[in-house]
Scaffold this motif. Structure first.
Motif, PDB file in Angstrom:
ATOM      1  N   LEU A 281      -3.008 -31.405 -17.097  1.00  0.00           N
ATOM      2  CA  LEU A 281      -1.727 -32.057 -16.853  1.00  0.00           C
ATOM      3  C   LEU A 281      -0.982 -32.109 -18.176  1.00  0.00           C
ATOM      4  O   LEU A 281      -1.563 -32.493 -19.200  1.00  0.00           O
ATOM      5  N   VAL A 282       0.293 -31.758 -18.147  1.00  0.00           N
ATOM      6  CA  VAL A 282       1.089 -31.756 -19.374  1.00  0.00           C
ATOM      7  C   VAL A 282       2.391 -32.520 -19.116  1.00  0.00           C
ATOM      8  O   VAL A 282       3.177 -32.141 -18.243  1.00  0.00           O
ATOM      9  N   GLU A 283       2.587 -33.592 -19.893  1.00  0.00           N
ATOM     10  CA  GLU A 283       3.814 -34.368 -19.795  1.00  0.00           C
ATOM     11  C   GLU A 283       4.846 -33.839 -20.787  1.00  0.00           C
ATOM     12  O   GLU A 283       4.497 -33.340 -21.864  1.00  0.00           O
ATOM     13  N   SER A 284       6.096 -33.995 -20.419  1.00  0.00           N
ATOM     14  CA  SER A 284       7.192 -33.647 -21.316  1.00  0.00           C
ATOM     15  C   SER A 284       8.415 -34.471 -20.934  1.00  0.00           C
ATOM     16  O   SER A 284       8.424 -35.138 -19.891  1.00  0.00           O
ATOM     17  N   GLY A 285       9.410 -34.432 -21.803  1.00  0.00           N
ATOM     18  CA  GLY A 285      10.674 -35.102 -21.504  1.00  0.00           C
ATOM     19  C   GLY A 285      10.905 -36.396 -22.248  1.00  0.00           C
ATOM     20  O   GLY A 285      11.967 -37.015 -22.106  1.00  0.00           O
ATOM     21  N   GLY A 286       9.926 -36.839 -23.014  1.00  0.00           N
ATOM     22  CA  GLY A 286      10.113 -38.063 -23.779  1.00  0.00           C
ATOM     23  C   GLY A 286      11.082 -37.855 -24.928  1.00  0.00           C
ATOM     24  O   GLY A 286      11.525 -36.733 -25.206  1.00  0.00           O
ATOM     25  N   GLY A 287      11.418 -38.948 -25.593  1.00  0.00           N
ATOM     26  CA  GLY A 287      12.324 -38.861 -26.726  1.00  0.00           C
ATOM     27  C   GLY A 287      12.894 -40.203 -27.079  1.00  0.00           C
ATOM     28  O   GLY A 287      12.427 -41.242 -26.601  1.00  0.00           O
ATOM     29  N   LEU A 288      13.905 -40.166 -27.937  1.00  0.00           N
ATOM     30  CA  LEU A 288      14.606 -41.376 -28.378  1.00  0.00           C
ATOM     31  C   LEU A 288      15.897 -41.506 -27.583  1.00  0.00           C
ATOM     32  O   LEU A 288      16.684 -40.551 -27.509  1.00  0.00           O
ATOM     33  N   VAL A 289      16.112 -42.672 -27.006  1.00  0.00           N
ATOM     34  CA  VAL A 289      17.314 -42.904 -26.212  1.00  0.00           C
ATOM     35  C   VAL A 289      17.821 -44.310 -26.475  1.00  0.00           C
ATOM     36  O   VAL A 289      17.024 -45.212 -26.782  1.00  0.00           O
ATOM     37  N   GLN A 290      19.119 -44.497 -26.379  1.00  0.00           N
ATOM     38  CA  GLN A 290      19.701 -45.816 -26.575  1.00  0.00           C
ATOM     39  C   GLN A 290      19.483 -46.688 -25.337  1.00  0.00           C
ATOM     40  O   GLN A 290      19.328 -46.169 -24.223  1.00  0.00           O
TER      41      GLN A 290
ATOM     42  N   GLY B   8      20.332 -45.905 -21.499  1.00  0.00           N
ATOM     43  CA  GLY B   8      20.291 -44.473 -21.290  1.00  0.00           C
ATOM     44  C   GLY B   8      19.249 -44.049 -20.272  1.00  0.00           C
ATOM     45  O   GLY B   8      18.577 -44.886 -19.649  1.00  0.00           O
ATOM     46  N   SER B   9      19.112 -42.729 -20.119  1.00  0.00           N
ATOM     47  CA  SER B   9      18.200 -42.169 -19.120  1.00  0.00           C
ATOM     48  C   SER B   9      17.346 -41.063 -19.732  1.00  0.00           C
ATOM     49  O   SER B   9      17.764 -40.390 -20.685  1.00  0.00           O
ATOM     50  N   LEU B  10      16.180 -40.896 -19.153  1.00  0.00           N
ATOM     51  CA  LEU B  10      15.296 -39.779 -19.467  1.00  0.00           C
ATOM     52  C   LEU B  10      14.602 -39.365 -18.181  1.00  0.00           C
ATOM     53  O   LEU B  10      14.390 -40.191 -17.285  1.00  0.00           O
ATOM     54  N   ARG B  11      14.223 -38.091 -18.111  1.00  0.00           N
ATOM     55  CA  ARG B  11      13.405 -37.626 -17.000  1.00  0.00           C
ATOM     56  C   ARG B  11      12.116 -37.042 -17.566  1.00  0.00           C
ATOM     57  O   ARG B  11      12.154 -36.054 -18.307  1.00  0.00           O
ATOM     58  N   LEU B  12      11.015 -37.653 -17.210  1.00  0.00           N
ATOM     59  CA  LEU B  12       9.706 -37.164 -17.626  1.00  0.00           C
ATOM     60  C   LEU B  12       9.166 -36.209 -16.581  1.00  0.00           C
ATOM     61  O   LEU B  12       9.405 -36.373 -15.386  1.00  0.00           O
TER      62      LEU B  12
ATOM     63  N   ASP C 172       7.894 -31.953  -6.975  1.00  0.00           N
ATOM     64  CA  ASP C 172       8.378 -30.637  -6.576  1.00  0.00           C
ATOM     65  C   ASP C 172       7.156 -29.749  -6.457  1.00  0.00           C
ATOM     66  O   ASP C 172       6.636 -29.245  -7.467  1.00  0.00           O
ATOM     67  N   ASN C 173       6.669 -29.595  -5.244  1.00  0.00           N
ATOM     68  CA  ASN C 173       5.429 -28.849  -5.044  1.00  0.00           C
ATOM     69  C   ASN C 173       5.577 -27.383  -5.430  1.00  0.00           C
ATOM     70  O   ASN C 173       4.606 -26.764  -5.887  1.00  0.00           O
ATOM     71  N   ALA C 174       6.757 -26.835  -5.262  1.00  0.00           N
ATOM     72  CA  ALA C 174       6.972 -25.433  -5.635  1.00  0.00           C
ATOM     73  C   ALA C 174       6.765 -25.225  -7.126  1.00  0.00           C
ATOM     74  O   ALA C 174       6.329 -24.149  -7.560  1.00  0.00           O
ATOM     75  N   LYS C 175       7.078 -26.255  -7.918  1.00  0.00           N
ATOM     76  CA  LYS C 175       6.904 -26.157  -9.364  1.00  0.00           C
ATOM     77  C   LYS C 175       5.621 -26.839  -9.823  1.00  0.00           C
ATOM     78  O   LYS C 175       5.359 -26.894 -11.026  1.00  0.00           O
ATOM     79  N   ASN C 176       4.859 -27.392  -8.862  1.00  0.00           N
ATOM     80  CA  ASN C 176       3.597 -28.070  -9.200  1.00  0.00           C
ATOM     81  C   ASN C 176       3.834 -29.156 -10.260  1.00  0.00           C
ATOM     82  O   ASN C 176       3.053 -29.304 -11.216  1.00  0.00           O
ATOM     83  N   THR C 177       4.899 -29.905 -10.055  1.00  0.00           N
ATOM     84  CA  THR C 177       5.345 -30.880 -11.060  1.00  0.00           C
ATOM     85  C   THR C 177       5.771 -32.179 -10.386  1.00  0.00           C
ATOM     86  O   THR C 177       6.357 -32.158  -9.294  1.00  0.00           O
ATOM     87  N   VAL C 178       5.462 -33.287 -11.030  1.00  0.00           N
ATOM     88  CA  VAL C 178       5.934 -34.607 -10.629  1.00  0.00           C
ATOM     89  C   VAL C 178       6.865 -35.123 -11.717  1.00  0.00           C
ATOM     90  O   VAL C 178       6.598 -34.924 -12.911  1.00  0.00           O
ATOM     91  N   TYR C 179       7.930 -35.772 -11.292  1.00  0.00           N
ATOM     92  CA  TYR C 179       8.936 -36.268 -12.228  1.00  0.00           C
ATOM     93  C   TYR C 179       9.002 -37.787 -12.196  1.00  0.00           C
ATOM     94  O   TYR C 179       8.702 -38.423 -11.187  1.00  0.00           O
ATOM     95  N   LEU C 180       9.431 -38.351 -13.305  1.00  0.00           N
ATOM     96  CA  LEU C 180       9.744 -39.771 -13.368  1.00  0.00           C
ATOM     97  C   LEU C 180      11.134 -39.889 -13.976  1.00  0.00           C
ATOM     98  O   LEU C 180      11.307 -39.668 -15.180  1.00  0.00           O
ATOM     99  N   GLN C 181      12.123 -40.167 -13.128  1.00  0.00           N
ATOM    100  CA  GLN C 181      13.484 -40.375 -13.587  1.00  0.00           C
ATOM    101  C   GLN C 181      13.624 -41.826 -14.025  1.00  0.00           C
ATOM    102  O   GLN C 181      13.377 -42.737 -13.223  1.00  0.00           O
TER     103      GLN C 181
END
Length: 121
Positions: A4-13, A16-20, A73-82
């Motif tokens: 499992l590989v997470e991505s999408g983190g960062g610095l936000v005010q 703001g919003s991020l999608r992991l 998104d099963n087609a991309k084999n990915t779960v998101y956290l908005q």
């Protein structure tokens, strides 16, 4: 190799919003419940959200309800956290875990490496 590989983190005010993203390799995510957890320095790991494998039921911690949305998104084999309307107290390392049911994700053998989310002005 199961990974499992997470991505999408960062610095936000604040506000703001991020999608992991939690991308899986070596297995098919749609057969698994996926949980998102976070851990801030000096604090215990906290369950944030989970999406079930059976009917995509979703669960949220009270602290993020109405601000965070989990999806897959099963087609991309990915779960998101908005994550919207972010607050400084959302600052943590966010990790995803896979298990057959949401209640078992905390004890999963399958974890990502985590992605840092920092909410600061």
């Amino acid at each position: 190799q199961v990974q499992l590989v997470e991505s999408g983190g960062g610095l936000v005010q604040p506000g703001g919003s991020l999608r992991l993203s939690c991308a899986a390799s070596g297995f098919t995510l749609d057969y698994y419940a996926i949980g998102w957890f976070r851990q801030a320095p000096g604090k215990e790991r906290e369950g944030v959200s989970c999406i079930s494998s059976s009917d995509d039921s979703t669960y949220y911690a009270d602290s993020v309800k109405g601000r965070f949305t989990i999806s897959r998104d099963n087609a991309k084999n990915t779960v998101y956290l908005q994550m919207n309307s972010l607050k400084p107290e959302d600052t943590a390392v966010y990790s995803c875990a896979a298990a057959r049911v949401c209640g078992a994700t905390i004890d999963s053998d399958y974890w990502g490496q985590g992605t840092q989310v920092t909410v600061s002005s």
